[in-house]
Write an enzyme that holds these catalytic residues in place. Structure first.
Site, PDB file in Angstrom:
ATOM      1  N   ASN A   7       1.071  -1.168  -0.020  1.00 46.01           N
ATOM      2  CA  ASN A   7       0.166   0.034   0.031  1.00 46.01           C
ATOM      3  C   ASN A   7       0.924   1.271   0.129  1.00 46.01           C
ATOM      4  O   ASN A   7       1.435   1.568   0.864  1.00 46.01           O
ATOM      5  CB  ASN A   7      -1.195  -0.010   1.239  1.00 46.01           C
ATOM      6  CG  ASN A   7      -1.641   1.233   1.387  1.00 46.01           C
ATOM      7  OD1 ASN A   7      -1.916   2.128   0.405  1.00 46.01           O
ATOM      8  ND2 ASN A   7      -2.383   1.437   2.514  1.00 46.01           N
ATOM      9  N   TRP A   8       1.019   1.842  -1.160  1.00 47.94           N
ATOM     10  CA  TRP A   8       1.877   3.267  -1.266  1.00 47.94           C
ATOM     11  C   TRP A   8       1.458   4.289  -0.719  1.00 47.94           C
ATOM     12  O   TRP A   8       2.014   5.338  -0.660  1.00 47.94           O
ATOM     13  CB  TRP A   8       2.410   3.180  -2.844  1.00 47.94           C
ATOM     14  CG  TRP A   8       3.245   2.142  -3.445  1.00 47.94           C
ATOM     15  CD1 TRP A   8       3.561   0.817  -2.638  1.00 47.94           C
ATOM     16  CD2 TRP A   8       3.708   1.958  -4.553  1.00 47.94           C
ATOM     17  NE1 TRP A   8       4.040   0.112  -3.611  1.00 47.94           N
ATOM     18  CE2 TRP A   8       4.442   0.690  -4.722  1.00 47.94           C
ATOM     19  CE3 TRP A   8       3.427   2.733  -5.851  1.00 47.94           C
ATOM     20  CZ2 TRP A   8       4.975   0.195  -5.727  1.00 47.94           C
ATOM     21  CZ3 TRP A   8       4.346   2.431  -6.809  1.00 47.94           C
ATOM     22  CH2 TRP A   8       4.993   1.099  -7.072  1.00 47.94           C
ATOM     23  N   LYS A   9      -0.030   4.337  -0.223  1.00 50.69           N
ATOM     24  CA  LYS A   9      -0.549   5.465   0.390  1.00 50.69           C
ATOM     25  C   LYS A   9      -0.460   6.675  -0.552  1.00 50.69           C
ATOM     26  O   LYS A   9      -0.399   6.452  -1.893  1.00 50.69           O
ATOM     27  CB  LYS A   9      -0.173   5.603   1.816  1.00 50.69           C
ATOM     28  CG  LYS A   9      -0.084   4.326   2.689  1.00 50.69           C
ATOM     29  CD  LYS A   9      -0.033   4.747   3.993  1.00 50.69           C
ATOM     30  CE  LYS A   9       0.039   3.402   4.899  1.00 50.69           C
ATOM     31  NZ  LYS A   9       0.111   3.618   6.302  1.00 50.69           N
ATOM     32  N   HIS A  89      -9.644   1.055   4.926  1.00 52.86           N
ATOM     33  CA  HIS A  89      -8.432   1.175   5.678  1.00 52.86           C
ATOM     34  C   HIS A  89      -8.493   2.208   6.853  1.00 52.86           C
ATOM     35  O   HIS A  89      -9.401   3.017   6.754  1.00 52.86           O
ATOM     36  CB  HIS A  89      -7.261   1.686   4.620  1.00 52.86           C
ATOM     37  CG  HIS A  89      -5.721   1.562   5.258  1.00 52.86           C
ATOM     38  ND1 HIS A  89      -5.359   2.565   6.176  1.00 52.86           N
ATOM     39  CD2 HIS A  89      -4.992   1.080   5.064  1.00 52.86           C
ATOM     40  CE1 HIS A  89      -4.307   2.525   6.538  1.00 52.86           C
ATOM     41  NE2 HIS A  89      -3.943   1.383   5.875  1.00 52.86           N
ATOM     42  N   GLU A  91      -6.968   4.288   7.656  1.00 50.84           N
ATOM     43  CA  GLU A  91      -6.559   5.837   7.698  1.00 50.84           C
ATOM     44  C   GLU A  91      -8.080   6.456   6.815  1.00 50.84           C
ATOM     45  O   GLU A  91      -8.692   7.490   6.986  1.00 50.84           O
ATOM     46  CB  GLU A  91      -5.729   6.176   6.827  1.00 50.84           C
ATOM     47  CG  GLU A  91      -4.349   5.901   7.581  1.00 50.84           C
ATOM     48  CD  GLU A  91      -3.059   5.479   6.783  1.00 50.84           C
ATOM     49  OE1 GLU A  91      -3.314   5.295   5.617  1.00 50.84           O
ATOM     50  OE2 GLU A  91      -2.137   4.878   7.406  1.00 50.84           O
ATOM     51  N   GLU A 154      -5.465  -5.253  10.457  1.00 45.00           N
ATOM     52  CA  GLU A 154      -4.448  -4.201  10.587  1.00 45.00           C
ATOM     53  C   GLU A 154      -4.911  -3.571  11.956  1.00 45.00           C
ATOM     54  O   GLU A 154      -5.741  -2.467  11.915  1.00 45.00           O
ATOM     55  CB  GLU A 154      -4.476  -3.218   9.484  1.00 45.00           C
ATOM     56  CG  GLU A 154      -4.376  -3.843   7.934  1.00 45.00           C
ATOM     57  CD  GLU A 154      -3.635  -2.815   7.292  1.00 45.00           C
ATOM     58  OE1 GLU A 154      -2.456  -2.937   6.814  1.00 45.00           O
ATOM     59  OE2 GLU A 154      -4.101  -1.737   6.897  1.00 45.00           O
ATOM     60  N   GLY A 160       2.239   2.093  11.029  1.00 42.87           N
ATOM     61  CA  GLY A 160       3.052   3.278  10.781  1.00 42.87           C
ATOM     62  C   GLY A 160       3.823   3.655  12.049  1.00 42.87           C
ATOM     63  O   GLY A 160       4.273   4.712  12.092  1.00 42.87           O
ATOM     64  N   SER A 192       3.214  -2.135  10.407  1.00 43.75           N
ATOM     65  CA  SER A 192       4.767  -2.093  10.859  1.00 43.75           C
ATOM     66  C   SER A 192       5.405  -3.419  10.363  1.00 43.75           C
ATOM     67  O   SER A 192       6.444  -3.857  10.861  1.00 43.75           O
ATOM     68  CB  SER A 192       4.796  -1.780  12.259  1.00 43.75           C
ATOM     69  OG  SER A 192       4.554  -0.453  12.472  1.00 43.75           O
TER      70      SER A 192
HETATM   71  C1  PEP Z   1      -0.669   0.220   5.806  1.00 46.64           C
HETATM   72  O1  PEP Z   1      -1.159   1.200   6.244  1.00 46.64           O
HETATM   73  O2  PEP Z   1      -1.659  -0.642   5.514  1.00 46.64           O
HETATM   74  C2  PEP Z   1       0.391  -0.341   6.920  1.00 46.64           C
HETATM   75  C3  PEP Z   1       0.449  -1.780   7.102  1.00 46.64           C
HETATM   76  O3  PEP Z   1       1.338   0.535   6.929  1.00 46.64           O
HETATM   77  P1  PEP Z   1       2.685   0.371   7.710  1.00 46.64           P
HETATM   78  O4  PEP Z   1       3.192  -1.079   7.238  1.00 46.64           O
HETATM   79  O5  PEP Z   1       3.573   1.323   7.288  1.00 46.64           O
HETATM   80  O6  PEP Z   1       2.486  -0.053   9.205  1.00 46.64           O
END
Ligand code: PEP
Length: 231
Positions: A7-9, A89, A91, A154, A160, A192
Site C-alpha cells: 500500500n503506497w498510500k 483502511h 486511515e 490491521e 506506521g 509495521s
Molecule cells: C498500512 O497502512 O496498510 C500499513 C500496514 O502500514 P505500515 O506497514 O507502514 O504500518
C-alpha cells in the site's frame, strides 16, 4: 498461496518503484499486489505488464458515477487495469469518515464490478486496552465482509508506528476473522511489517499488507521472499 500486498498510500511513487520491484522478483510461489496512488495506476500497470504482479486501488466510491468530486468508481479502477481494491483502511475510517456502512457499500460495489476487495479491519489502542479487540474485529467483518473478499487484519495502533502486533495476537485475530467470515477466508496481517519481522506472520496468516516497507524495493522483495520461504 500467500499474498504480499504493498500500500503506497499518498507517497510520490510510480513507474520507477514498480520497475525496481519487478527487477527483484523472479518466478514466484506467492501472489504480489501493488496499490499505488490513483494517478500512477496506469504507469505502474504498464511497468507490471507480464510480471504477474497485480494492481490495486486504495479506495473507491460505491456509486458507479456521478457528482462525487475526488472519488473513483470500481469501473474506473477496472479500466486502469486494477484487479483489487483496498477498502476500509483505518486511515479512510479515521481521517475520511468511512463507516462500517459505507465500507460495506464499497465492498459490494467492488465485487459487483469484478474487483477483489481487500477489506481492512482492526481495533484501536483504546479498544485493545479495554479488551474489545476481538469484538471490534468481528463486528467490522460482520458489517462488511462478503464472499470473495480478502481480509487484512490491521490493528490501528500498529500502522506506521514501528510497533507490530505479536504473531500470537495476529493469529487470534485471524481466527476471529475466519469464524466470522468463513474458514477459507484469506487473511493478511498489516501493521509495521518489515523485512526483519515478517516471517512469523506468514506462519499464522495468508500474507501481509505492507505500508512503509513497500516503498523500498529491496525491503519489499525480501518480504516476498520470506513469504515464499514459509509457503
Ligand atoms: C498500512 O497502512 O496498510 C500499513 C500496514 O502500514 P505500515 O506497514 O507502514 O504500518
Amino acid at each position: 498461496m500467500k499474498l504480499v500486498a504493498g500500500n503506497w498510500k499518498m507517497h510520490d511513487r510510480g513507474r520507477a518503484l514498480a520497475t525496481a520491484i519487478c527487477g527483484r522478483l523472479g518466478a514466484r510461489r506467492v501472489d504480489v499486489l501493488l496499490c499505488p496512488p490513483f494517478p500512477y495506476l496506469r504507469e505502474v500497470g504498464e511497468a507490471l505488464a507480464g510480471s504477474g504482479i497485480a494492481l490495486g486501488g486504495q479506495d473507491l466510491h460505491w456509486e458507479a458515477q456521478g457528482a462525487f468530486t475526488g472519488a473513483v468508481s470500481a469501473r474506473m479502477l477496472l479500466d486502469t487495469g486494477c484487479t483489487h481494491v483496498i477498502v476500509g483502511h483505518s486511515e479512510r475510517r479515521l481521517l475520511f469518515g468511512d463507516t462500517d456502512a459505507s465500507v460495506a457499500a464499497k465492498v459490494q460495489s467492488a465485487l459487483v464490478a469484478g474487483l477483489t476487495p481487500v477489506l481492512c479491519v482492526g481495533e484501536t489502542l483504546q479498544e485493545r486496552d479495554a479488551g474489545f479487540a476481538q469484538r471490534r474485529i468481528r463486528s467490522q467483518v460482520e458489517a462488511a465482509f462478503r464472499p470473495g473478499c480478502i481480509v487484512a487484519y490491521e490493528p490501528v495502533w500498529a500502522i506506521g508506528t514501528g510497533r507490530a502486533a505479536s504473531p500470537d495476537h495476529a493469529r487470534d485475530a485471524a481466527q476471529t476473522i475466519r469464524v466470522a467470515a468463513g474458514p477459507d477466508t484469506r487473511v493478511l496481517y498489516g501493521g509495521s511489517v518489515n523485512a526483519t519481522n515478517c516471517a512469523p506472520f506468514f506462519s499464522v496468516t495468508d500474507g501481509a499488507l505492507v505500508g512503509t516497507a513497500s516503498l523500498d524495493a529491496e525491503a519489499f522483495a525480501a518480504i516476498v521472499r520470506a513469504a515464499e520461504a514459509s509457503s
